[in-house]
Design an enzyme around this catalytic site. Sequence first.
Site, PDB file in Angstrom:
ATOM      1  N   GLU A  26       0.834  -1.213   0.000  1.00  0.00           N
ATOM      2  CA  GLU A  26       0.000   0.000   0.000  1.00  0.00           C
ATOM      3  C   GLU A  26       0.865   1.258   0.000  1.00  0.00           C
ATOM      4  OE1 GLU A  26      -1.169   1.890   3.302  1.00  0.00           O
ATOM      5  OE2 GLU A  26      -0.718   0.340   4.776  1.00  0.00           O
ATOM      6  N   LYS A 157      -3.610  -1.454  14.152  1.00  0.00           N
ATOM      7  CA  LYS A 157      -2.715  -0.466  14.742  1.00  0.00           C
ATOM      8  C   LYS A 157      -3.030  -0.262  16.219  1.00  0.00           C
ATOM      9  CE  LYS A 157      -3.335   1.600  11.152  1.00  0.00           C
ATOM     10  NZ  LYS A 157      -3.685   2.621  10.178  1.00  0.00           N
TER      11      LYS A 157
END
Length: 300
Positions: A26, A157
């Site tokens: 990404e 995350k």
Amino acid sequence: MKPQVLTVHPHVQQALVAGAPVVALESTVIAHGLPAPHNLDVARRMEAVVRSEGATPATVAVLDGHVRVGLEPAELERLAEGEVAKVSLHTLAVTLTRRAIGATTVAATMWAAAQVGIRVFATGGIGGVHRGEGWDISADLPALATLPVAVVCSGPKAILDLPRTREWLETWGVPVLGYQTDELPAFFSRSSGLPVDCRVEAPEEAAEIIRTHLALGRGGVLVTVPVPAAQEVPAEQVLAWLAEAEAEAHARGLSGPTLTPFLLNALARFSRGATLQANLALLVNNAAVAARIAGALSHA
Ligand code: PSU
Ligand code: MN
């Protein structure tokens, strides 16, 4: 007429046609997730490690009205510098139509990978359910539930609500594999106290489950790989810094797509770079593991 929005780099196209391993990467992490010069440096290192493991890297971004799958070195540089939009699925069409330069999130990158038949994608951490009482849920989650791609990461995350994110994945039928771990990694830290669905020891074992899940015709698979031990930041420390970072974000009235980059950046400041070093180490490690899994998948 249907607009032609996808362009595949010739090297990526050749690998796909040959059935050779390809790993999608990404670009939001390059443009928004990390400070310069680390962003460009790690983007290059991720591509290099994918190659050294015998696979072809395909970094995804939006350039000149096209979703590009596989970039030239100069294009990687463009993403690391200057103003770049953060492109998730809700902003993909707008960014394409306006011909703006855009960095793709996990969700948008998964979409591109699925369109061209790339089955393995490496990143740092996925988006998920945010902490607090709001309803900020990353588009990465529904993408995982619906798009047939295995995402290799170090868990959601650390800025997220991990138990809720874990529940969401279960509800929507996303298998969560632990690569040499029984616990869901917590991004900067190796453990979260939350279980994975299945521990796998080797790329071949992960590849077999991925192949089977993709054959079900449902969505993707999450392969979680803990941050290398030498760069781990203990979870208690991260949570203490995160409380400060959240207070700062709240005081500034931040929410939505700007929240994730702000919190990651604040953690790097408070930790004097320790979370940044962890992030860089896990990105390169995940790219290597993804390349090995892609290799195992291609020797079917
Ligand atoms: N992984 C990282 N750093 C990042 C991201 C992932 O190590 O910055 C990006 C990914 O692109 C992910 C996005 O899709 O953050 C999630 O953003 P949001 O929470 O706004 O959906
Ligand atoms: Mn969000």
